[in-house]
Design a protein around this motif. Structure first.
Motif, PDB file in Angstrom:
ATOM      1  N   ILE A 220     -58.454  99.795  38.626  1.00 56.74           N
ATOM      2  CA  ILE A 220     -58.640  98.358  38.793  1.00 56.74           C
ATOM      3  C   ILE A 220     -59.162  97.823  37.463  1.00 56.74           C
ATOM      4  O   ILE A 220     -60.361  97.853  37.174  1.00 56.74           O
ATOM      5  CB  ILE A 220     -59.610  98.050  39.947  1.00 56.74           C
ATOM      6  CG1 ILE A 220     -59.091  98.658  41.247  1.00 56.74           C
ATOM      7  CG2 ILE A 220     -59.808  96.555  40.095  1.00 56.74           C
ATOM      8  CD1 ILE A 220     -57.742  98.104  41.707  1.00 56.74           C
ATOM      9  N   VAL A 221     -58.233  97.371  36.643  1.00 57.16           N
ATOM     10  CA  VAL A 221     -58.532  96.886  35.294  1.00 57.16           C
ATOM     11  C   VAL A 221     -57.645  95.676  35.036  1.00 57.16           C
ATOM     12  O   VAL A 221     -56.698  95.413  35.778  1.00 57.16           O
ATOM     13  CB  VAL A 221     -58.254  97.973  34.229  1.00 57.16           C
ATOM     14  CG1 VAL A 221     -59.126  99.202  34.457  1.00 57.16           C
ATOM     15  CG2 VAL A 221     -56.777  98.382  34.231  1.00 57.16           C
ATOM     16  N   ASP A 222     -57.944  94.942  33.966  1.00 60.49           N
ATOM     17  CA  ASP A 222     -57.079  93.801  33.658  1.00 60.49           C
ATOM     18  C   ASP A 222     -55.794  94.279  32.969  1.00 60.49           C
ATOM     19  O   ASP A 222     -55.568  95.479  32.800  1.00 60.49           O
ATOM     20  CB  ASP A 222     -57.828  92.717  32.884  1.00 60.49           C
ATOM     21  CG  ASP A 222     -58.112  93.057  31.424  1.00 60.49           C
ATOM     22  OD1 ASP A 222     -57.541  94.032  30.893  1.00 60.49           O
ATOM     23  OD2 ASP A 222     -58.924  92.337  30.801  1.00 60.49           O
ATOM     24  N   ASP A 223     -54.960  93.327  32.566  1.00 58.53           N
ATOM     25  CA  ASP A 223     -53.623  93.654  32.054  1.00 58.53           C
ATOM     26  C   ASP A 223     -53.590  94.044  30.584  1.00 58.53           C
ATOM     27  O   ASP A 223     -52.542  94.464  30.097  1.00 58.53           O
ATOM     28  CB  ASP A 223     -52.685  92.444  32.223  1.00 58.53           C
ATOM     29  CG  ASP A 223     -52.427  92.082  33.673  1.00 58.53           C
ATOM     30  OD1 ASP A 223     -52.752  92.900  34.555  1.00 58.53           O
ATOM     31  OD2 ASP A 223     -51.906  90.976  33.925  1.00 58.53           O
ATOM     32  N   GLU A 224     -54.711  93.904  29.877  1.00 57.58           N
ATOM     33  CA  GLU A 224     -54.659  93.999  28.424  1.00 57.58           C
ATOM     34  C   GLU A 224     -55.716  94.941  27.851  1.00 57.58           C
ATOM     35  O   GLU A 224     -56.795  94.494  27.440  1.00 57.58           O
ATOM     36  CB  GLU A 224     -54.819  92.611  27.794  1.00 57.58           C
ATOM     37  CG  GLU A 224     -54.573  92.601  26.298  1.00 57.58           C
ATOM     38  CD  GLU A 224     -54.763  91.227  25.676  1.00 57.58           C
ATOM     39  OE1 GLU A 224     -54.682  91.139  24.445  1.00 57.58           O
ATOM     40  OE2 GLU A 224     -54.983  90.254  26.417  1.00 57.58           O
ATOM     41  N   PRO A 225     -55.429  96.241  27.784  1.00 60.84           N
ATOM     42  CA  PRO A 225     -56.335  97.138  27.051  1.00 60.84           C
ATOM     43  C   PRO A 225     -56.485  96.641  25.609  1.00 60.84           C
ATOM     44  O   PRO A 225     -55.527  96.123  25.016  1.00 60.84           O
ATOM     45  CB  PRO A 225     -55.614  98.487  27.106  1.00 60.84           C
ATOM     46  CG  PRO A 225     -54.687  98.393  28.274  1.00 60.84           C
ATOM     47  CD  PRO A 225     -54.265  96.948  28.325  1.00 60.84           C
ATOM     48  N   THR A 226     -57.666  96.792  25.046  1.00 60.00           N
ATOM     49  CA  THR A 226     -57.930  96.185  23.737  1.00 60.00           C
ATOM     50  C   THR A 226     -58.828  97.058  22.875  1.00 60.00           C
ATOM     51  O   THR A 226     -59.650  97.819  23.392  1.00 60.00           O
ATOM     52  CB  THR A 226     -58.596  94.808  23.930  1.00 60.00           C
ATOM     53  OG1 THR A 226     -58.909  94.244  22.659  1.00 60.00           O
ATOM     54  CG2 THR A 226     -59.893  94.928  24.725  1.00 60.00           C
ATOM     55  N   THR A 227     -58.677  96.949  21.576  1.00 60.15           N
ATOM     56  CA  THR A 227     -59.535  97.692  20.663  1.00 60.15           C
ATOM     57  C   THR A 227     -60.877  96.986  20.503  1.00 60.15           C
ATOM     58  O   THR A 227     -61.007  95.785  20.739  1.00 60.15           O
ATOM     59  CB  THR A 227     -58.899  97.809  19.267  1.00 60.15           C
ATOM     60  OG1 THR A 227     -58.842  96.496  18.676  1.00 60.15           O
ATOM     61  CG2 THR A 227     -57.507  98.418  19.340  1.00 60.15           C
ATOM     62  N   GLY A 228     -61.855  97.758  20.061  1.00 58.89           N
ATOM     63  CA  GLY A 228     -63.164  97.179  19.784  1.00 58.89           C
ATOM     64  C   GLY A 228     -63.098  96.089  18.734  1.00 58.89           C
ATOM     65  O   GLY A 228     -63.846  95.104  18.795  1.00 58.89           O
ATOM     66  N   LYS A 229     -62.205  96.246  17.773  1.00 59.07           N
ATOM     67  CA  LYS A 229     -62.075  95.237  16.718  1.00 59.07           C
ATOM     68  C   LYS A 229     -61.590  93.905  17.275  1.00 59.07           C
ATOM     69  O   LYS A 229     -61.943  92.837  16.759  1.00 59.07           O
ATOM     70  CB  LYS A 229     -61.133  95.750  15.627  1.00 59.07           C
ATOM     71  CG  LYS A 229     -61.724  96.920  14.838  1.00 59.07           C
ATOM     72  CD  LYS A 229     -60.727  97.513  13.859  1.00 59.07           C
ATOM     73  CE  LYS A 229     -61.343  98.685  13.094  1.00 59.07           C
ATOM     74  NZ  LYS A 229     -60.370  99.355  12.196  1.00 59.07           N
ATOM     75  N   GLU A 230     -60.785  93.964  18.349  1.00 60.59           N
ATOM     76  CA  GLU A 230     -60.292  92.732  18.956  1.00 60.59           C
ATOM     77  C   GLU A 230     -61.340  92.091  19.862  1.00 60.59           C
ATOM     78  O   GLU A 230     -61.720  90.933  19.679  1.00 60.59           O
ATOM     79  CB  GLU A 230     -59.023  93.023  19.762  1.00 60.59           C
ATOM     80  CG  GLU A 230     -57.808  93.362  18.926  1.00 60.59           C
ATOM     81  CD  GLU A 230     -56.601  93.672  19.793  1.00 60.59           C
ATOM     82  OE1 GLU A 230     -55.551  93.056  19.550  1.00 60.59           O
ATOM     83  OE2 GLU A 230     -56.715  94.512  20.701  1.00 60.59           O
TER      84      GLU A 230
END
Length: 284
Positions: A220-230
């Motif tokens: 159960i997560v959102d649609d957009e995994p993201t880097t720490g830099k983002e």
């Protein structure tokens, strides 16, 4: 249904309880004290005094209530104490599952984590094993998650909700939360680690919908995994913090998670499909 919620006054529980009541369920919340009784009664929830770490108290509560379903949202996240959080996942879960066995509860919905899986190059799905060979800095968290998931799977019907990192009201990821305060001080550096976030409202809604889901774990997560830099750059900007320092590299296991199964097979749809949307609300 008659439902006991463990962790009902926590970050997710405060959003979850009203949703269960609105869906017509009879809801009981385990509490360690009486501080939240007024709030619980106001929204139609019956408080039941029982510390989840006290086996006898939990058994007694279950014997009195005779629930049909248990929703397990127990954590210890007031401070960053991974050992205490693991103890709750291990001992608290064991007590809850034993109480389920005792009174014949067949179904449990339990909170787990999507960040405890083995390292990899793409977001983890539900088939990726837990990172049982993790180094000591990560191992206690994985052990707690593995123990919880193993225990709840003893029941005939179980859903394991592997949440992303929670943000929203009352979490670490708001201006006055633990992470927010550290970012304001410039104490967190932005790296290439990949994170999957989840708004607390979406976490609560998934718990309600999971009452009708089939057995097994589900991310159960959102649609957009993201880097720490983002994410850290936007987070800092929204809360008025200094721009973070960038570094290369990533933490073990920080690969993000895929919500494909929840959306495709169960029809779950996050209200906040991207952390970018939710983070924009942090300063409001």
């Amino acid at each position: 249904m008659k439902i006991i919620v463990a962790g009902g006054t926590g970050v997710i529980g405060r959003s979850l309880l009203p949703k269960l009541i609105q869906n017509g369920h009879q809801v009981f919340a385990l509490t360690r004290g009486n501080r939240s009784n007024t709030f619980l009664k106001r929204i139609g929830v019956t408080p039941v005094k029982a510390d989840a770490m006290d086996r006898d108290a939990v058994l007694n509560a279950f014997r009195i209530i005779q629930p049909e379903v248990v929703v397990h949202q127990l954590t210890s996240l007031t401070s960053y104490n991974l050992i205490e959080n693991a103890r709750i996942r291990i001992i608290g879960t064991r007590n809850i599952v034993d109480a389920c066995h005792e009174v014949g509860v067949k179904r449990i919905i339990a909170q787990s984590l999507s960040i405890a899986c083995e390292p990899g190059l793409i977001p983890a799905n539900e088939d990726v094993p837990l990172d049982l060979n993790a180094p000591n800095s990560r191992k206690i968290n994985v052990i707690g998650v593995a123990s919880l998931e193993s225990a709840v799977a003893e029941l005939p019907e179980y859903v394991i909700l592997r949440y992303g990192l929670l943000y929203g009201s009352g979490t670490w990821y708001e201006k006055n939360g633990m992470i927010g305060r550290q970012v304001l001080k410039g104490e967190i550096k932005a790296d290439d680690s990949i994170t999957s976030f989840l708004h607390v409202e979406d976490a609560a809604q998934a718990s309600v919908e999971a009452l009708n889901w089939p057995n097994g774990p589900v991310n159960i997560v959102d649609d957009e995994p993201t880097t720490g830099k983002e994410w850290l750059t936007l987070f800092a900007s929204e809360i008025g913090a200094p721009k973070p320092i960038f570094i290369d590299g990533s933490e073990r296991g920080k690969r993000g998670a895929s919500n494909g199964k929840a959306k495709r097979e169960y029809g779950w749809k996050p209200t906040y499909p991207s952390w970018r949307i939710g983070f924009k609300l942090l300063a409001t």
